[in-house]
Design a protein around this motif. Structure first.
Motif, PDB file in Angstrom:
ATOM      1  N   LEU A  73       6.864  13.822  -1.934  1.00  0.00           N
ATOM      2  CA  LEU A  73       6.547  13.974  -0.507  1.00  0.00           C
ATOM      3  C   LEU A  73       5.345  14.894  -0.320  1.00  0.00           C
ATOM      4  O   LEU A  73       4.466  14.621   0.513  1.00  0.00           O
ATOM      5  N   ALA A  74       5.310  15.962  -1.095  1.00  0.00           N
ATOM      6  CA  ALA A  74       4.183  16.898  -0.992  1.00  0.00           C
ATOM      7  C   ALA A  74       2.880  16.232  -1.424  1.00  0.00           C
ATOM      8  O   ALA A  74       1.826  16.451  -0.815  1.00  0.00           O
ATOM      9  N   GLN A  75       2.950  15.407  -2.466  1.00  0.00           N
ATOM     10  CA  GLN A  75       1.763  14.700  -2.949  1.00  0.00           C
ATOM     11  C   GLN A  75       1.158  13.824  -1.871  1.00  0.00           C
ATOM     12  O   GLN A  75      -0.065  13.735  -1.735  1.00  0.00           O
ATOM     13  N   PHE A  76       2.024  13.186  -1.074  1.00  0.00           N
ATOM     14  CA  PHE A  76       1.541  12.287  -0.026  1.00  0.00           C
ATOM     15  C   PHE A  76       1.499  12.960   1.348  1.00  0.00           C
ATOM     16  O   PHE A  76       1.309  12.290   2.362  1.00  0.00           O
ATOM     17  N   SER A 128       0.835  -1.201   0.000  1.00  0.00           N
ATOM     18  CA  SER A 128       0.000   0.000   0.000  1.00  0.00           C
ATOM     19  C   SER A 128       0.868   1.249   0.000  1.00  0.00           C
ATOM     20  O   SER A 128       2.093   1.194   0.116  1.00  0.00           O
ATOM     21  N   GLY A 129       0.187   2.394  -0.120  1.00  0.00           N
ATOM     22  CA  GLY A 129       0.883   3.671  -0.191  1.00  0.00           C
ATOM     23  C   GLY A 129       1.434   4.113   1.153  1.00  0.00           C
ATOM     24  O   GLY A 129       1.084   3.549   2.183  1.00  0.00           O
ATOM     25  N   PRO A 130       2.309   5.090   1.084  1.00  0.00           N
ATOM     26  CA  PRO A 130       2.706   5.825  -0.112  1.00  0.00           C
ATOM     27  C   PRO A 130       3.809   5.129  -0.927  1.00  0.00           C
ATOM     28  O   PRO A 130       4.265   5.668  -1.921  1.00  0.00           O
ATOM     29  N   LYS A 167      -6.577   8.509   2.254  1.00  0.00           N
ATOM     30  CA  LYS A 167      -7.104   7.789   1.096  1.00  0.00           C
ATOM     31  C   LYS A 167      -8.574   7.431   1.290  1.00  0.00           C
ATOM     32  O   LYS A 167      -9.392   7.575   0.365  1.00  0.00           O
ATOM     33  N   HIS A 168      -8.914   6.951   2.497  1.00  0.00           N
ATOM     34  CA  HIS A 168     -10.277   6.483   2.750  1.00  0.00           C
ATOM     35  C   HIS A 168     -11.148   7.537   3.450  1.00  0.00           C
ATOM     36  O   HIS A 168     -12.303   7.243   3.774  1.00  0.00           O
ATOM     37  N   GLN A 169     -10.566   8.728   3.687  1.00  0.00           N
ATOM     38  CA  GLN A 169     -11.323   9.829   4.289  1.00  0.00           C
ATOM     39  C   GLN A 169     -12.019   9.398   5.586  1.00  0.00           C
ATOM     40  O   GLN A 169     -13.246   9.547   5.748  1.00  0.00           O
ATOM     41  N   ILE A 170     -11.211   8.867   6.506  1.00  0.00           N
ATOM     42  CA  ILE A 170     -11.784   8.358   7.764  1.00  0.00           C
ATOM     43  C   ILE A 170     -11.275   9.160   8.971  1.00  0.00           C
ATOM     44  O   ILE A 170     -11.224   8.665  10.097  1.00  0.00           O
ATOM     45  N   GLN A 171     -10.904  10.416   8.725  1.00  0.00           N
ATOM     46  CA  GLN A 171     -10.381  11.253   9.806  1.00  0.00           C
ATOM     47  C   GLN A 171     -11.355  11.386  10.971  1.00  0.00           C
ATOM     48  O   GLN A 171     -10.926  11.530  12.128  1.00  0.00           O
TER      49      GLN A 171
END
Length: 263
Positions: free
Chosen positions: A254-257, A45-47, A203-207
């Motif tokens: 790094l900025a992207q992630f 998985s990411g990043p 990624k899953h927007q689970i904040q």
């Protein structure tokens, strides 16, 4: 008679020239043939790996940068494989380098492999649900709770809690599954690296469903594992890590992630 000798002499000269050309060709081929190495990883998985088919993620950014700088001296190819296979590859061959890992997981005495300067700095944090926020995995705090560990990736502190029956544990096939189990309240918490956990939360927007501890359970550097048997490769990779970390493509990745690396 003279004609036959002339033919034989020309034939010997032709064979001699061909031999010289063959030797030169082989020498040139050997000197220009890139030495192939695999950039091995067990990350799914990411990043580090966000899309294996389209070659997206930090693993591919790192590999592509090495290939660009190698100028045909070396050739690097990504090889994603289970941790058990990765350990076997390391034992059987010296054609595998492993980025984004810590000596604490493979070589605690730093005797088996060469460990590069860090690519990233990271820390293990506690991921729990919003209604059971955890800042510690002390026995009295987590007694009776449940957790999950990815098969092949184990944490010593969690192992100790499992062995003395302080917590119960479920095996998981991936960190992404484990994070999802916390979000769905199937388990109470996990302990894992902050960088990949942060990626999966976004990624899953689970904040709003999970809580990331402010306290860390341990800190570590994500370096490159290299075979000690190849000092030339070590020198090349070490040099390129320094160049990579100041490059625009690395900073963009790094900025992207949303990785804030203070190392």
């Amino acid at each position: 008679m003279f004609f036959n000798k002339f033919i034989k002499l020309n034939l010997r000269l032709s064979i001699s020239k061909l031999s010289i050309l063959l030797v030169l060709f082989l020498t040139f081929s050997q000197s220009t043939l890139a030495k192939k190495f695999y950039v091995c990883s067990a990350y799914l998985s990411g990043p580090f790996v966000t899309d294996e088919n389209d070659r997206l993620g930090l693993l591919y950014t790192f590999t592509d940068f090495l290939n660009k700088k190698a100028q045909n001296k070396y050739s690097f190819e990504v090889l994603v494989l289970p941790r058990s296979r990765l350990l076997l590859e390391l034992k059987l061959t010296d054609h595998c380098i492993v980025p984004f890992v810590s000596y604490k997981w493979f070589d605690t005495s730093k005797q088996l492999y060469y460990w590069s300067q860090p690519l990233l700095n990271d820390a293990n944090i506690i991921l729990s649900s919003q209604d059971k926020k955890l800042e510690s995995i002390a026995k009295e705090r987590v007694a009776g709770m449940s957790t999950s560990q990815v098969i092949g990736f184990f944490d010593d502190q969690i192992d100790a809690l499992i062995k003395d029956n302080t917590v119960s544990a479920f095996n998981s096939l991936s960190l992404e599954n484990s994070v999802g189990m916390v979000a769905r309240k199937r388990i109470d918490f996990i302990v894992s690296g902050e960088i990949p956990v942060q990626y999966l939360i976004h990624k899953h927007q689970i904040q709003d469903k999970v809580y990331l501890s402010k306290n860390t359970t341990t800190t570590f550097e994500r370096s490159v594992l290299l075979p000690k048997s190849n000092p030339q490769l070590i020198e090349f990779v070490e040099q390129q890590i320094g160049v990579l970390k100041s490059s625009s493509e690395w900073q963009q990745a790094l900025a992207q992630f949303e990785i804030n690396d203070n190392g």
